[in-house]
Write a protein that holds these residues in place. Structure first.
Motif, PDB file in Angstrom:
ATOM      1  N   LEU A 194       0.844  -1.184   0.000  1.00 19.66           N
ATOM      2  CA  LEU A 194       0.000   0.000   0.000  1.00 19.66           C
ATOM      3  C   LEU A 194       0.887   1.244   0.000  1.00 19.66           C
ATOM      4  N   SER A 195       0.625   2.171  -0.918  1.00 21.12           N
ATOM      5  CA  SER A 195       1.538   3.299  -1.092  1.00 21.12           C
ATOM      6  C   SER A 195       0.829   4.641  -0.955  1.00 21.12           C
ATOM      7  N   HIS A 196       1.629   5.685  -0.803  1.00 15.43           N
ATOM      8  CA  HIS A 196       1.136   7.050  -0.655  1.00 15.43           C
ATOM      9  C   HIS A 196       0.229   7.414  -1.835  1.00 15.43           C
ATOM     10  N   GLY A 197      -0.916   8.021  -1.514  1.00 20.53           N
ATOM     11  CA  GLY A 197      -1.839   8.470  -2.542  1.00 20.53           C
ATOM     12  C   GLY A 197      -2.904   7.461  -2.917  1.00 20.53           C
ATOM     13  N   MET A 198      -2.829   6.247  -2.377  1.00 23.52           N
ATOM     14  CA  MET A 198      -3.888   5.279  -2.620  1.00 23.52           C
ATOM     15  C   MET A 198      -5.087   5.609  -1.732  1.00 23.52           C
ATOM     16  N   THR A 199      -6.272   5.434  -2.281  1.00 21.80           N
ATOM     17  CA  THR A 199      -7.504   5.595  -1.503  1.00 21.80           C
ATOM     18  C   THR A 199      -8.291   4.295  -1.615  1.00 21.80           C
ATOM     19  N   VAL A 200      -8.628   3.716  -0.479  1.00 20.35           N
ATOM     20  CA  VAL A 200      -9.290   2.413  -0.464  1.00 20.35           C
ATOM     21  C   VAL A 200     -10.420   2.408   0.554  1.00 20.35           C
ATOM     22  N   ALA A 201     -11.423   1.592   0.265  1.00 22.78           N
ATOM     23  CA  ALA A 201     -12.525   1.350   1.203  1.00 22.78           C
ATOM     24  C   ALA A 201     -12.273   0.010   1.871  1.00 22.78           C
ATOM     25  N   ILE A 202     -12.068   0.050   3.168  1.00 25.70           N
ATOM     26  CA  ILE A 202     -11.824  -1.165   3.961  1.00 25.70           C
ATOM     27  C   ILE A 202     -13.113  -1.480   4.697  1.00 25.70           C
ATOM     28  N   GLU A 203     -13.640  -2.711   4.523  1.00 28.74           N
ATOM     29  CA  GLU A 203     -14.979  -2.993   5.024  1.00 28.74           C
ATOM     30  C   GLU A 203     -15.123  -4.420   5.559  1.00 28.74           C
ATOM     31  N   PRO A 204     -14.713  -4.641   6.806  1.00 28.66           N
ATOM     32  CA  PRO A 204     -14.936  -5.960   7.404  1.00 28.66           C
ATOM     33  C   PRO A 204     -16.408  -6.356   7.384  1.00 28.66           C
ATOM     34  N   MET A 205     -16.669  -7.566   6.935  1.00 27.45           N
ATOM     35  CA  MET A 205     -18.003  -8.181   6.977  1.00 27.45           C
ATOM     36  C   MET A 205     -17.860  -9.442   7.806  1.00 27.45           C
ATOM     37  N   ILE A 206     -18.378  -9.405   9.017  1.00 27.19           N
ATOM     38  CA  ILE A 206     -18.100 -10.420  10.031  1.00 27.19           C
ATOM     39  C   ILE A 206     -19.401 -11.109  10.418  1.00 27.19           C
ATOM     40  N   THR A 207     -19.341 -12.412  10.603  1.00 28.43           N
ATOM     41  CA  THR A 207     -20.546 -13.198  10.892  1.00 28.43           C
ATOM     42  C   THR A 207     -20.435 -13.905  12.238  1.00 28.43           C
ATOM     43  N   MET A 208     -21.595 -14.184  12.820  1.00 28.58           N
ATOM     44  CA  MET A 208     -21.621 -14.883  14.096  1.00 28.58           C
ATOM     45  C   MET A 208     -21.385 -16.380  13.923  1.00 28.58           C
ATOM     46  N   GLY A 209     -21.469 -16.863  12.697  1.00 30.46           N
ATOM     47  CA  GLY A 209     -21.272 -18.285  12.429  1.00 30.46           C
ATOM     48  C   GLY A 209     -20.336 -18.500  11.260  1.00 30.46           C
ATOM     49  N   THR A 210     -20.811 -19.208  10.254  1.00 32.92           N
ATOM     50  CA  THR A 210     -19.983 -19.515   9.103  1.00 32.92           C
ATOM     51  C   THR A 210     -19.677 -18.267   8.279  1.00 32.92           C
ATOM     52  N   TYR A 211     -18.533 -18.299   7.594  1.00 32.36           N
ATOM     53  CA  TYR A 211     -18.190 -17.212   6.686  1.00 32.36           C
ATOM     54  C   TYR A 211     -18.862 -17.384   5.320  1.00 32.36           C
ATOM     55  N   LYS A 212     -19.497 -18.521   5.095  1.00 29.82           N
ATOM     56  CA  LYS A 212     -20.095 -18.797   3.789  1.00 29.82           C
ATOM     57  C   LYS A 212     -21.406 -18.039   3.625  1.00 29.82           C
ATOM     58  N   VAL A 213     -21.665 -17.610   2.384  1.00 25.84           N
ATOM     59  CA  VAL A 213     -22.839 -16.786   2.120  1.00 25.84           C
ATOM     60  C   VAL A 213     -23.602 -17.307   0.907  1.00 25.84           C
ATOM     61  N   ASP A 214     -24.855 -16.851   0.790  1.00 27.45           N
ATOM     62  CA  ASP A 214     -25.710 -17.160  -0.354  1.00 27.45           C
ATOM     63  C   ASP A 214     -26.277 -15.858  -0.916  1.00 27.45           C
TER      64      ASP A 214
END
Length: 249
Positions: A194-214
């Motif tokens: 990651l370098s100077h001038g980069m702009t990023v959206a960091i967005e943890p998506m956390i679940t109470m159980g499995t990480y698998k989704v539908d």
């Protein structure tokens, strides 16, 4: 292709993200049992437009609303509806984007509807802290994407939570989604720096159980496979030589 932003371009993004931040604060204030997600979408839309900005999500790849409203087991991309009424004890995730002078802002928050269980409250708090565990290690020119993802993943999994793999953060600027993809999981020491001038959206998506989704039949709403609650927390950041700036906070 990674697009590096100038100070003046980051200033435009800062304004877009302030609008997003204030929209999310407004949504939090109006979150209560009995409110429809349609009403909340209209509230957000009207506020963004009042700030001489445009909702990023409206008609994006056909998305029919100005914000995403995801309830309980819905991870992201929930579509607002007059029939979708918030109930006491639920948790609701708002994902919001705005375009100002051609530049995007993007952020998300998960909030309580009335009084919620201690388990759901902890999930919300841990998800938010996952973001801060990630960004606190970022140093321009040194930190790799794998380092960032590993920090988020390790913190979430220390509580026994799942980290969604099928959806990730992203670069952002003149486009809502730019390179690079920013996973919330990874192996330390791997990936691009990651370098100077980069702009990023960091967005943890956390679940109470499995990480698998539908994916739901509507083609948008993503739910946890075990239908346990999920939480989402996001900010847009700018990476600078002297650290990072959280543009939407």
């Amino acid at each position: 292709m990674i697009l590096i932003k100038s100070d003046s371009q980051i200033a435009y993004m800062r304004k877009a993200n302030i609008i997003v931040r204030d929209t999310l604060d407004l949504l939090r204030e109006h979150t209560k049992p009995g409110v429809s997600t349609y009403e909340l979408n209209k509230l957000a839309h009207d506020y963004i437009v009042s700030q001489n900005a445009t909702p990023s999500f409206l008609n994006y790849n056909g998305f029919p609303a100005s914000i995403c409203v995801s309830v309980d087991c819905e991870v992201v991309h929930g579509i607002p509806s007059k029939r979708k009424i918030l109930q006491e004890g639920q948790i609701v995730s708002y994902d919001c984007g705005a375009i100002f002078n051609g530049w995007h802002g993007d952020a998300a928050r998960t909030v309580a509807v009335g009084i919620i269980s201690p388990e759901c409250q902890r999930l919300i708090e841990v998800t938010e802290q996952c973001f801060f565990e990630g960004v606190k290690i970022i140093k321009a020119g040194e930190t790799r994407l794998g380092d960032l993802g590993h920090a988020i993943q390790a913190y979430a999994e220390s509580f026994g939570y799942g980290v969604v793999r099928d959806l990730v953060g992203h670069g952002i600027g003149r486009e809502m989604h730019e390179d690079p993809e920013v996973p919330n999981y990874g192996t330390a020491g791997h990936g691009m720096r990651l370098s100077h001038g980069m702009t990023v959206a960091i967005e943890p998506m956390i679940t109470m159980g499995t990480y698998k989704v539908d994916w739901s039949a509507d083609g948008w709403t993503v739910k946890t496979r075990d239908r346990k609650p999920a939480s989402h927390y996001e900010n847009t950041i700018a990476i600078l030589d002297n650290g990072i700036e959280i543009l939407s906070l």
